[in-house]
Scaffold this active site. Structure first.
Site, PDB file in Angstrom:
ATOM      1  N   HIS A  53       0.847  -1.202   0.000  1.00  0.00           N
ATOM      2  CA  HIS A  53       0.000   0.000   0.000  1.00  0.00           C
ATOM      3  C   HIS A  53       0.879   1.246   0.000  1.00  0.00           C
ATOM      4  O   HIS A  53       2.084   1.157   0.154  1.00  0.00           O
ATOM      5  CB  HIS A  53      -1.001  -0.014   1.159  1.00  0.00           C
ATOM      6  N   HIS A  55       1.477   3.929   1.829  1.00  0.00           N
ATOM      7  CA  HIS A  55       2.052   4.701   2.943  1.00  0.00           C
ATOM      8  C   HIS A  55       3.584   4.737   2.866  1.00  0.00           C
ATOM      9  O   HIS A  55       4.228   3.731   2.561  1.00  0.00           O
ATOM     10  CB  HIS A  55       1.590   4.125   4.289  1.00  0.00           C
ATOM     11  N   ASP A  57       6.011   4.805   4.939  1.00  0.00           N
ATOM     12  CA  ASP A  57       6.857   3.883   5.716  1.00  0.00           C
ATOM     13  C   ASP A  57       6.919   2.494   5.068  1.00  0.00           C
ATOM     14  O   ASP A  57       7.677   1.641   5.514  1.00  0.00           O
ATOM     15  CB  ASP A  57       6.396   3.800   7.181  1.00  0.00           C
ATOM     16  N   HIS A  58       6.141   2.279   4.002  1.00  0.00           N
ATOM     17  CA  HIS A  58       6.188   1.008   3.267  1.00  0.00           C
ATOM     18  C   HIS A  58       6.838   1.138   1.892  1.00  0.00           C
ATOM     19  O   HIS A  58       7.325   0.155   1.347  1.00  0.00           O
ATOM     20  CB  HIS A  58       4.770   0.427   3.126  1.00  0.00           C
ATOM     21  N   HIS A 111      -7.527  -0.643   5.579  1.00  0.00           N
ATOM     22  CA  HIS A 111      -6.503   0.297   6.065  1.00  0.00           C
ATOM     23  C   HIS A 111      -6.348   1.420   5.029  1.00  0.00           C
ATOM     24  O   HIS A 111      -6.351   2.599   5.372  1.00  0.00           O
ATOM     25  CB  HIS A 111      -5.202  -0.475   6.260  1.00  0.00           C
ATOM     26  N   ASP A 128      -0.320  -3.612   6.302  1.00  0.00           N
ATOM     27  CA  ASP A 128      -0.973  -3.093   7.507  1.00  0.00           C
ATOM     28  C   ASP A 128      -2.433  -3.523   7.597  1.00  0.00           C
ATOM     29  O   ASP A 128      -3.264  -2.810   8.169  1.00  0.00           O
ATOM     30  CB  ASP A 128      -0.885  -1.556   7.538  1.00  0.00           C
ATOM     31  N   HIS A 166       4.369  -4.348  10.747  1.00  0.00           N
ATOM     32  CA  HIS A 166       4.865  -3.671  11.954  1.00  0.00           C
ATOM     33  C   HIS A 166       5.007  -4.631  13.135  1.00  0.00           C
ATOM     34  O   HIS A 166       4.259  -5.607  13.244  1.00  0.00           O
ATOM     35  CB  HIS A 166       3.891  -2.554  12.386  1.00  0.00           C
TER      36      HIS A 166
HETATM   37 ZN    ZN Z   1      -0.044   1.815   6.432  1.00  0.00          ZN
END
Ligand code: ZN
Length: 254
Positions: A53, A55, A57-58, A111, A128, A166
């Site tokens: 996805h 985001h 941080d990914h 999410h 996530d 995570h």
């Molecule tokens: Zn995420």
């Protein structure tokens, strides 16, 4: 095939998968340097990137790695993921030659609306959407969408190893224990998790069967979760129960 969770940023895992010939792929590389270091240390050659996805941080390290190695980047059809070279849709199959592994793509919104998961080599790479003892926050989707996504994941073989994005297990466990304090399997999982974290070991991957027995978000149809909802005045259908558990987790502080 070797599977390694690379800790990155605050509490992310970049999943590294490689064969014995040194061919590797990574899933959700939020930090390119973490991947570069792992490749160098283990003398691996990066062959592909999978993204779940949009985001940051990914995906934060994906463009850098793509440019450096000229490799395919598989990602859902979402303009917010600019570095993708291959757009994937629900039920697509990704066949990689080296390492010799293939993945089925599952659309699992909730999410985010375009979130996908990858299933292959006995693994579920779910970003996530599903965490150990928890699930992702509903930033874009509805409770009904997330529950239906989790239902799809729950129907995979119990031996499937859940590779989540995570290390949230310990905090998730404190909430799960509020919902199901009498769940003995949850109690032993919490003890195992505490031990692992005390030694700074990852709590992932975890077998899906263990999650089905302990994760409150996969257990909205059980008597325990139904009764927990009823005690809080929630008497609707399973979507209502899921929404109630998710909302309670959002405001849970412990
Ligand atoms: Zn995420």
């Amino acid at each position: 095939m070797h599977l390694i969770p690379l800790p990155a940023l605050t509490d992310n895992y970049i999943w590294l998968l490689h064969d014995s010939d040194g061919h590797a792929i990574v899933v959700d590389p939020g930090d390119a340097q973490v991947v570069e270091d792992a490749l160098r240390t283990r003398q691996l050659q990066l062959r592909a990137i999978l993204l779940t996805h949009h985001h940051l941080d990914h995906i934060g390290g994906a463009a850098t790695l793509q440019h450096r190695y000229s490799i395919p980047v598989y990602a859902p059809a979402d303009d917010r993921i600019a570095c993708a070279t291959h757009r994937v849709c629900d039920r697509d199959r990704i066949e990689l030659g080296a390492p010799d592994v293939s993945f089925d793509v599952l659309s699992i919104p909730g999410h985010t609306l375009t979130h996908v998961g990858y299933v292959g080599a006995g693994l579920l790479l779910c970003g996530d959407t599903l965490f150990s003892l928890g699930c992702g926050r509903l930033f874009e989707g509805t409770p009904a969408q997330m529950l239906s996504s989790l239902d799809r994941l729950a129907s995979l073989p119990g031996a499937t190893l859940v590779c989540a994005g995570h290390e949230y297990t310990e905090a998730n466990g404190r909430f799960a224990n509020e919902v199901e304090p009498a769940n003995h399997l949850l109690q032993s999982r919490l003890q195992q998790v505490a031990k692992l974290r005390a030694n700074r070991q990852p709590t992932l991957p975890v077998a899906l069967a263990d999650e089905l027995a302990t994760n409150p978000f996969l257990r909205v149809d059980t008597e325990a979760v139904t009764e927990w909802c009823a005690r809080r005045g929630v008497v609707g259908d399973r979507v209502a129960r899921f929404a109630a558990v998710r909302a309670a987790k959002d405001s849970f502080r412990a």
